[in-house]
Design an enzyme around this catalytic site. Sequence first.
Site, short mmCIF file in Angstrom:
data_model
loop_
_atom_site.label_atom_id
_atom_site.label_comp_id
_atom_site.label_asym_id
_atom_site.label_seq_id
_atom_site.Cartn_x
_atom_site.Cartn_y
_atom_site.Cartn_z
N CYS A 1 8.95 -2.79 -2.73
CA CYS A 1 8.84 -2.53 -4.18
C CYS A 1 9.32 -1.15 -4.61
O CYS A 1 10.25 -1.04 -5.41
CB CYS A 1 7.41 -2.72 -4.63
SG CYS A 1 6.93 -4.44 -4.60
N ASN B 1 5.33 1.70 -11.06
CA ASN B 1 5.82 1.93 -9.69
C ASN B 1 6.59 3.25 -9.60
O ASN B 1 6.47 3.98 -8.61
CB ASN B 1 6.69 0.76 -9.23
CG ASN B 1 5.85 -0.36 -8.63
OD1 ASN B 1 4.64 -0.23 -8.52
ND2 ASN B 1 6.49 -1.45 -8.25
N PHE C 1 0.76 -6.41 -9.79
CA PHE C 1 0.58 -5.06 -9.23
C PHE C 1 -0.04 -5.08 -7.84
O PHE C 1 -0.47 -4.04 -7.34
CB PHE C 1 -0.29 -4.21 -10.17
CG PHE C 1 0.30 -4.04 -11.55
CD1 PHE C 1 1.28 -3.08 -11.78
CD2 PHE C 1 -0.08 -4.85 -12.60
CE1 PHE C 1 1.85 -2.93 -13.04
CE2 PHE C 1 0.48 -4.71 -13.87
CZ PHE C 1 1.44 -3.74 -14.08
N LEU D 1 -1.61 10.68 -3.21
CA LEU D 1 -1.29 12.08 -2.93
C LEU D 1 -1.36 12.32 -1.42
O LEU D 1 -1.70 13.43 -1.00
CB LEU D 1 -2.26 13.00 -3.67
CG LEU D 1 -2.08 13.11 -5.18
CD1 LEU D 1 -3.08 14.09 -5.78
CD2 LEU D 1 -0.64 13.55 -5.54
N ASP E 1 8.60 -24.17 -3.29
CA ASP E 1 9.65 -23.34 -2.67
C ASP E 1 10.77 -24.28 -2.24
O ASP E 1 10.51 -25.41 -1.85
CB ASP E 1 9.09 -22.57 -1.47
CG ASP E 1 9.90 -21.32 -1.18
OD1 ASP E 1 9.37 -20.21 -1.38
OD2 ASP E 1 11.09 -21.45 -0.80
N GLY F 1 3.42 12.60 3.76
CA GLY F 1 3.86 11.93 4.98
C GLY F 1 5.38 11.88 5.04
O GLY F 1 6.04 12.81 4.57
C1 UDX Z 1 3.40 -1.14 -4.26
C2 UDX Z 1 2.46 -0.92 -5.48
O1 UDX Z 1 1.33 -0.14 -5.06
C3 UDX Z 1 2.02 -2.26 -6.06
O2 UDX Z 1 1.25 -2.03 -7.23
C4 UDX Z 1 3.26 -3.07 -6.40
O3 UDX Z 1 2.89 -4.35 -6.89
C5 UDX Z 1 4.17 -3.23 -5.19
O4 UDX Z 1 4.50 -1.93 -4.66
P1 UDX Z 1 3.12 -1.81 -1.67
O5 UDX Z 1 4.59 -1.60 -1.57
O6 UDX Z 1 2.52 -3.03 -1.09
O7 UDX Z 1 2.65 -1.80 -3.23
O8 UDX Z 1 2.42 -0.57 -0.96
P2 UDX Z 1 1.61 0.75 -1.34
O9 UDX Z 1 0.28 0.68 -0.69
O10 UDX Z 1 1.63 1.03 -2.78
O11 UDX Z 1 2.47 1.86 -0.55
C6 UDX Z 1 3.86 2.02 -0.79
C7 UDX Z 1 4.42 3.09 0.12
O12 UDX Z 1 3.97 4.39 -0.28
C8 UDX Z 1 4.06 2.95 1.60
O13 UDX Z 1 5.22 3.21 2.38
C9 UDX Z 1 3.02 4.04 1.83
O14 UDX Z 1 3.04 4.52 3.16
C10 UDX Z 1 3.50 5.10 0.85
N1 UDX Z 1 2.42 6.00 0.39
C11 UDX Z 1 1.41 5.51 -0.41
C12 UDX Z 1 2.45 7.35 0.71
O15 UDX Z 1 3.36 7.82 1.42
N2 UDX Z 1 1.47 8.17 0.23
C13 UDX Z 1 0.47 7.72 -0.56
O16 UDX Z 1 -0.39 8.53 -0.96
C14 UDX Z 1 0.43 6.33 -0.88
#
Ligand code: UDX
Length: 444
Positions: free
Chosen positions: A258, A206, A150, A248, A30, A251
């Site tokens: 991401c 995504n 991912f 699913l 880094d 919220g």
């Molecule tokens: C996501 C992808 O899942 C991952 O594969 C990619 O590499 C990076 O982006 P991340 O952003 O860490 O990962 O979180 P994730 O657990 O996927 O949740 C993303 C957002 O969706 C959160 O704000 C979460 O609260 C929301 N979410 C998730 C919902 O509102 N409902 C759900 O059912 C699932």
Amino acid sequence: MKIAVIGTGYVGLVSGVCFSELGNQVICVDKMEHKIEMLRNGEVPIYEPGLQDLLVKNASEGRLSFTTDLLDAVQQSDIIIIAVGTPSLPNGEANLSFIEQVAHDIAQSMNGYKIVVTKSTVPVGTNHRIKQLISKLTNHPFDIVSVPEFLREGSAIKDTFNPDRVVIGTECEAAAERIAELHRPLSDKIVVTDIRSAEMIKYASNAFLATKISFINEIANICEKVGADVTNVAEGMGFDHRIGHSFLKAGIGYGGSCFPKDTQALIQIAGNVDYEFKLLKSVVDVNRDQRFSIISKLETIFGSFSNRTIAIWGLAFKPNTDDVRDAPAIEIIHELVQRGAKIRAYDPIATANFRQWVDHASITWCEDALQAASGADALCLLTEWPEFEQVELSLLQSIMNQPVLIDGRNVFTEEKLASTDFIYSSIGRPNMNRGEILRTALPL
Ligand code: UDX
């Protein structure tokens, strides 16, 4: 294998640590000296369960090291993994300046054949640009491989060791085999494809997950009007194996580093080839509006916000992370402050990060959940940290000025609420609504 990982953000650091745990020799690079210094001292600049222990273990066993010297790291390694950020530009497009700079630096450091792996999320065609850029600057042989990442924040180690699949995009069969060999201890589901398809798989995945979330949130909004319960609906839908239960959960919408960035970037990628991605544009719009359902619910109860004190539980974009990038709490708190509310906010670990985005004289930053709720006219739960579910609700009610609870993540059950007089509202569960929603019943 000898690996250099360029970039020590979530993806780079977690990948570097996990590859060293598999027995590879890994150098993490880094350009930020203070970050490298921290890592050398066994400190982790991000909150990620399990990461620090694994880092310290592998560093002490001599398989993992940290440096600002990109040239030396590249020269000592056979595989160079690019894992630098691709933040959004104002028009939604991914900013590729960090990637291009790193490609330039790698080219100038080469001392023999290398496999250059891109783990950063990059628009379709970027790996070909990287290839051209490097070949202009060096005569050493190399191959480019796209291996999109991912992992999720908060479960990054688990996700890295148990990926659903590994995607390898390349034009070179031998490079594909070598990168497959590196990943084989993690998964036997290895998809080898061309570079452009690998790049697209990441965005499409995504975007699809974001679509599932916006879809269920719209179903939740309709459930509120027709008297159905979205949690039952999602459960019933999920048993269809073509749909599945995950993503699913209704919220206040998705946030993080991401989904918001990648959905915008894919809309832009499509737009650049004269294709309007209408569905994904709606997904993004629905997600933006969904955050404000919290404000509408409060407005129905209070009318105006001036001199109302609103407690907020949860600032991170999801539990188990201190990341607040694009967290719904940012816009919700900003809007409430604009409308004259006083805020009492609490998050188990994300407060310091959050204050870099939003800070205001009307916000009191609290040390624990009950302190935040104390004397408040309403409490809004924005992140489903497990500790919130454990709070004794009758005690909570007794310390609040008004018993108003808005549950943005559908955390509380009927049983938990039974012993209280909370005016309660959640997302898409009108059967759970409790209390007379009468402004007159709630004087200041
Ligand atoms: C996501 C992808 O899942 C991952 O594969 C990619 O590499 C990076 O982006 P991340 O952003 O860490 O990962 O979180 P994730 O657990 O996927 O949740 C993303 C957002 O969706 C959160 O704000 C979460 O609260 C929301 N979410 C998730 C919902 O509102 N409902 C759900 O059912 C699932």
